[in-house]
Design a protein around this motif. Structure first.
Motif, PDB file in Angstrom:
ATOM      1  N   ALA A  28      20.156   4.388  13.219  1.00 13.28           N
ATOM      2  CA  ALA A  28      19.288   4.486  14.400  1.00 13.28           C
ATOM      3  C   ALA A  28      17.895   4.974  14.022  1.00 13.28           C
ATOM      4  CB  ALA A  28      19.927   5.421  15.429  1.00 13.28           C
ATOM      5  N   ALA A  29      17.828   5.942  13.110  1.00 14.65           N
ATOM      6  CA  ALA A  29      16.532   6.480  12.689  1.00 14.65           C
ATOM      7  C   ALA A  29      15.721   5.429  11.942  1.00 14.65           C
ATOM      8  CB  ALA A  29      16.743   7.714  11.818  1.00 14.65           C
ATOM      9  N   LEU A  30      16.369   4.661  11.081  1.00 15.44           N
ATOM     10  CA  LEU A  30      15.663   3.613  10.335  1.00 15.44           C
ATOM     11  C   LEU A  30      15.125   2.546  11.281  1.00 15.44           C
ATOM     12  CD1 LEU A  30      18.079   3.286   7.288  1.00 15.44           C
ATOM     13  CD2 LEU A  30      15.662   3.932   7.157  1.00 15.44           C
ATOM     14  N   LYS A  31      15.901   2.181  12.278  1.00 19.27           N
ATOM     15  CA  LYS A  31      15.428   1.192  13.246  1.00 19.27           C
ATOM     16  C   LYS A  31      14.229   1.735  14.024  1.00 19.27           C
ATOM     17  CE  LYS A  31      16.877  -1.821  17.037  1.00 19.27           C
ATOM     18  NZ  LYS A  31      15.628  -1.631  17.771  1.00 19.27           N
ATOM     19  N   ALA A  32      14.303   2.982  14.435  1.00 16.78           N
ATOM     20  CA  ALA A  32      13.197   3.568  15.181  1.00 16.78           C
ATOM     21  C   ALA A  32      11.940   3.644  14.324  1.00 16.78           C
ATOM     22  CB  ALA A  32      13.586   4.960  15.675  1.00 16.78           C
ATOM     23  N   ALA A  33      12.109   3.977  13.055  1.00 15.81           N
ATOM     24  CA  ALA A  33      10.959   4.097  12.152  1.00 15.81           C
ATOM     25  C   ALA A  33      10.225   2.775  12.033  1.00 15.81           C
ATOM     26  CB  ALA A  33      11.428   4.576  10.777  1.00 15.81           C
ATOM     27  N   GLN A  34      10.963   1.682  11.974  1.00 21.56           N
ATOM     28  CA  GLN A  34      10.317   0.375  11.843  1.00 21.56           C
ATOM     29  C   GLN A  34       9.709  -0.092  13.152  1.00 21.56           C
ATOM     30  OE1 GLN A  34      12.454  -2.360   8.882  1.00 21.56           O
ATOM     31  NE2 GLN A  34      14.058  -0.885   9.411  1.00 21.56           N
ATOM     32  N   ASP A  35      10.300   0.321  14.258  1.00 22.32           N
ATOM     33  CA  ASP A  35       9.766  -0.095  15.551  1.00 22.32           C
ATOM     34  C   ASP A  35       8.446   0.599  15.876  1.00 22.32           C
ATOM     35  OD1 ASP A  35      11.898  -1.758  15.916  1.00 22.32           O
ATOM     36  OD2 ASP A  35      13.029  -0.384  17.211  1.00 22.32           O
ATOM     37  N   ILE A  36       8.310   1.878  15.476  1.00 22.04           N
ATOM     38  CA  ILE A  36       7.108   2.619  15.851  1.00 22.04           C
ATOM     39  C   ILE A  36       5.995   2.488  14.822  1.00 22.04           C
ATOM     40  CG2 ILE A  36       8.355   4.286  17.268  1.00 22.04           C
ATOM     41  CD1 ILE A  36       8.355   6.221  15.003  1.00 22.04           C
ATOM     42  N   GLN A  37       6.322   2.177  13.579  1.00 25.70           N
ATOM     43  CA  GLN A  37       5.337   1.935  12.517  1.00 25.70           C
ATOM     44  C   GLN A  37       4.268   3.022  12.422  1.00 25.70           C
ATOM     45  OE1 GLN A  37       3.944  -2.098  13.245  1.00 25.70           O
ATOM     46  NE2 GLN A  37       5.596  -2.941  12.023  1.00 25.70           N
ATOM     47  N   THR A  38       4.719   4.241  12.479  1.00 21.67           N
ATOM     48  CA  THR A  38       3.833   5.377  12.237  1.00 21.67           C
ATOM     49  C   THR A  38       4.546   6.273  11.247  1.00 21.67           C
ATOM     50  OG1 THR A  38       2.446   7.013  13.375  1.00 21.67           O
ATOM     51  CG2 THR A  38       4.761   6.898  14.027  1.00 21.67           C
ATOM     52  N   PRO A  39       3.850   7.122  10.506  1.00 19.03           N
ATOM     53  CA  PRO A  39       4.554   7.954   9.519  1.00 19.03           C
ATOM     54  C   PRO A  39       5.745   8.672  10.131  1.00 19.03           C
ATOM     55  CG  PRO A  39       2.202   8.145   9.189  1.00 19.03           C
ATOM     56  CD  PRO A  39       2.388   7.340  10.440  1.00 19.03           C
ATOM     57  N   THR A  40       6.902   8.456   9.528  1.00 22.94           N
ATOM     58  CA  THR A  40       8.160   8.951  10.080  1.00 22.94           C
ATOM     59  C   THR A  40       8.961   9.637   8.989  1.00 22.94           C
ATOM     60  OG1 THR A  40       8.215   7.124  11.663  1.00 22.94           O
ATOM     61  CG2 THR A  40      10.295   8.258  11.247  1.00 22.94           C
ATOM     62  N   LEU A  41       9.617  10.720   9.352  1.00 22.47           N
ATOM     63  CA  LEU A  41      10.487  11.428   8.416  1.00 22.47           C
ATOM     64  C   LEU A  41      11.917  11.401   8.937  1.00 22.47           C
ATOM     65  CD1 LEU A  41       9.880  14.735   6.569  1.00 22.47           C
ATOM     66  CD2 LEU A  41      11.933  14.517   7.981  1.00 22.47           C
TER      67      LEU A  41
END
Length: 559
Positions: free
Chosen positions: A531-544
């Motif tokens: 879920a976190a990986l999907k969210a990271a790609q959807d928002i395309q902002t620096p994500t940890l």
């Protein structure tokens, strides 16, 4: 360069005599140096401004079509330029101020030397007439032990030529070169003439005698294997090596820095070296001859010479000095990889050498080349990287910080091409990778996957995470958080000692990322990680993504 002029985005200049732009005015050195950078295709400069370089930074920032990236720490400055240079093959340019500004770069500068990044770092120096300046040090004396080059600006009038020499040396020597600029020179008037830097990559044909010796070793081999390094990752080199592999029926492998160059080839062994899988080690043990193309042949590549013991070793490289330092090489050929591989093919055809059959014979073994080195130990970290490989965008750049998790990561996470892998553990220092990830993201718009241990993130990654936020870079930081300095934990545990001194309670890292302006997620299982990986790609902002692990989740060999 006049306002509105389009800045060229090509590598440093082409062959020919040094060219001079027409001088139409006099200006200050800080303006002229900034123009020289832009005119020579430097579209990105990474820096931290101080008294010794702030005027250069200001002048460069005013030029249309280029961008200055401000780091938080000088080590980050160097690693950003290093990541940029690795990702593009172009010149990385960094700038820091004098004294502590320079000395703060030394660990990162050593790393950039070890990974052979072509870079120029422009450093201001203290006023020459201030004998008790609080920041005065012998800057050359600090730089040279790192292995970096040093170029002293002799006068304001020679400064642009000195800059050109530094850039040309960086490419020719494949390492960072520090350009040292005395403080007073920045405000001297100089001609607006700009030197066009020269970078002349040439195809170097192999010496016929050494080529004959190499062919002789191949004639005697019954089970040859070919290993490609980063210096063999061009399309021409890859094609020539695969043709040689076909002709010899030889398996192919790569060093870590050339990972996945032959990913879909049926005889691909994977990584050759101390990161080799069990299957790869089995194939290598059967070989009687190893041909290296464009590989550094360090102790990790050869696993302290264990992988090449009792085998004929042929090495092809453009770096004559490297070949001279490898006593275990039986035949060292100085030459272009593609040209040398093609020449070997010609000699083998002339001699009517029969293919070895070695490649087809080991195909079944290679089906399990991604098996962990400890296949009987269930390790959640294997699943973590399998999920990351499957869920993260396939067209990506991959950067790792130093850490024991890397032993698992490099066998399970793939890259579309070796150029998409940015190396940051030539010096074995944690905390440097975030800067390299930023430089790689600036260099190429593809999403960046950056994996780092919790100690590495807190040591240096957190420092530059906000830099990625400020510039809106598409970087996903996967923190392998075992709540410890894991390599030390493993050593304590292996000796039945108390590992608690290596364990640290960190703040909630997802909250830290949010406080720094990015997005943060915590993943304690596969579902949360996906879920976190999907969210990271959807928002395309620096994500940890804070991946929670137990120190025992990481196989004990990875230390």
């Amino acid at each position: 360069m006049s306002t509105g002029t389009t800045v060229p985005r090509h590598p440093v200049g082409t062959s020919g005599a040094v060219e001079h732009a027409k001088a139409d005015e006099l200006n200050y050195l800080h303006q002229a140096a900034a123009k020289a950078l832009a005119t020579n295709g430097v579209d990105s400069v990474f820096g931290l401004a101080g008294d010794g370089n702030l005027f250069l930074v200001d002048s460069y920032s005013r030029i249309p079509g280029v961008r200055y990236y401000a780091a938080v720490h000088e080590a980050g400055v160097v690693m950003m330029a290093c990541g940029y240079a690795q990702r593009t093959g172009r010149l990385g340019v960094a700038t820091v101020t004098r004294g502590p500004g320079l000395t703060n770069t030394l660990t990162a500068l050593t790393e950039a030397v070890r990974v052979r990044a072509p870079m120029v770092m422009i450093v201001g120096d203290t006023p020459s007439d201030d004998y008790e300046h609080v920041q005065d040090v012998d800057q050359a004396a600090f730089v040279l032990p790192t292995g970096a080059g040093f170029e002293q600006v002799r006068s304001a009038d020679t400064a642009l030529r000195d800059l050109a020499v530094a850039a040309q040396r960086a490419f020719a020597e494949q390492r960072p070169v520090v350009l040292n600029v005395p403080h007073a020179f920045w405000w001297e008037h100089v001609s607006d003439a700009v030197l066009v830097w020269q970078h002349d990559p040439q195809v170097i044909a192999p010496d016929p005698e050494m080529l004959d010796r190499a062919a002789g070793a191949l004639v005697s081999a019954r089970r040859p294997i070919i290993v490609a390094g980063r210096g063999a990752s061009s399309a021409d080199a890859r094609d020539a090596i695969l043709e040689l592999s076909r002709r010899l029926e030889a398996p192919v492998a790569t060093t870590l820095r050339a990972m996945d160059l032959f990913r879909d080839h049926p005889w691909n062994v994977g990584i050759f070296g101390n990161l080799a899988s069990i299957a790869a080690q089995d194939v290598v043990a059967r070989a009687d001859c190893v041909i290296f193309f464009g590989a550094g042949l360090n102790q990790r590549t050869t696993d302290r010479n264990r992988l090449i013991a009792g085998k004929a070793v042929i090495s092809v490289d453009l770096d004559r000095s490297l070949l001279s330092r490898r006593a275990f090489v039986d035949v060292g050929v100085v030459g272009d990889v593609a040209a040398t591989a093609n020449a070997m093919l010609g000699l083998l055809d002339e001699a009517e050498i029969v293919p070895s059959g070695f490649g087809p014979s080991i195909s079944a073994l290679l089906a399990d080349k991604d098996t962990p080195l400890t296949p009987n130990k269930p390790a959640y970290i294997d699943e973590v990287f399998d999920v990351v490989d499957a869920q993260f965008a396939a067209d990506r750049t991959v950067v790792y910080d130093t850490g024991r998790y890397v032993f698992t990561a490099v066998r399970r996470v793939h890259v579309p091409h070796p150029d998409a892998y940015v190396h940051t553990f030539g010096y074995g220092a944690i905390g440097l990778g975030m800067g390299a990830a930023i430089g790689a993201a600036v260099a190429d718009p593809r999403p960046v996957l950056f994996a780092v241990g919790d100690g590495g993130f807190m040591n240096g990654g957190m420092t530059e995470f906000n830099t990625a936020v400020r510039y809106g870079l598409d970087i996903t930081v996967v923190v392998l958080n075992d709540g410890a300095y894991g390599a030390e934990f493993a050593q304590f545990a292996a000796r039945d000692m108390d590992p608690s001194t290596s364990q640290i309670t960190w703040p909630p890292l997802a909250d830290v990322a949010e406080a720094l302006g990015g997005r943060g997620f915590t993943a304690a299982n596969r579902t949360e990680l996906e879920a976190a990986l999907k969210a990271a790609q959807d928002i395309q902002t620096p994500t940890l993504i804070d991946v929670r692990l137990d120190p025992a989740d990481i196989p004990p060999e990875a230390h």
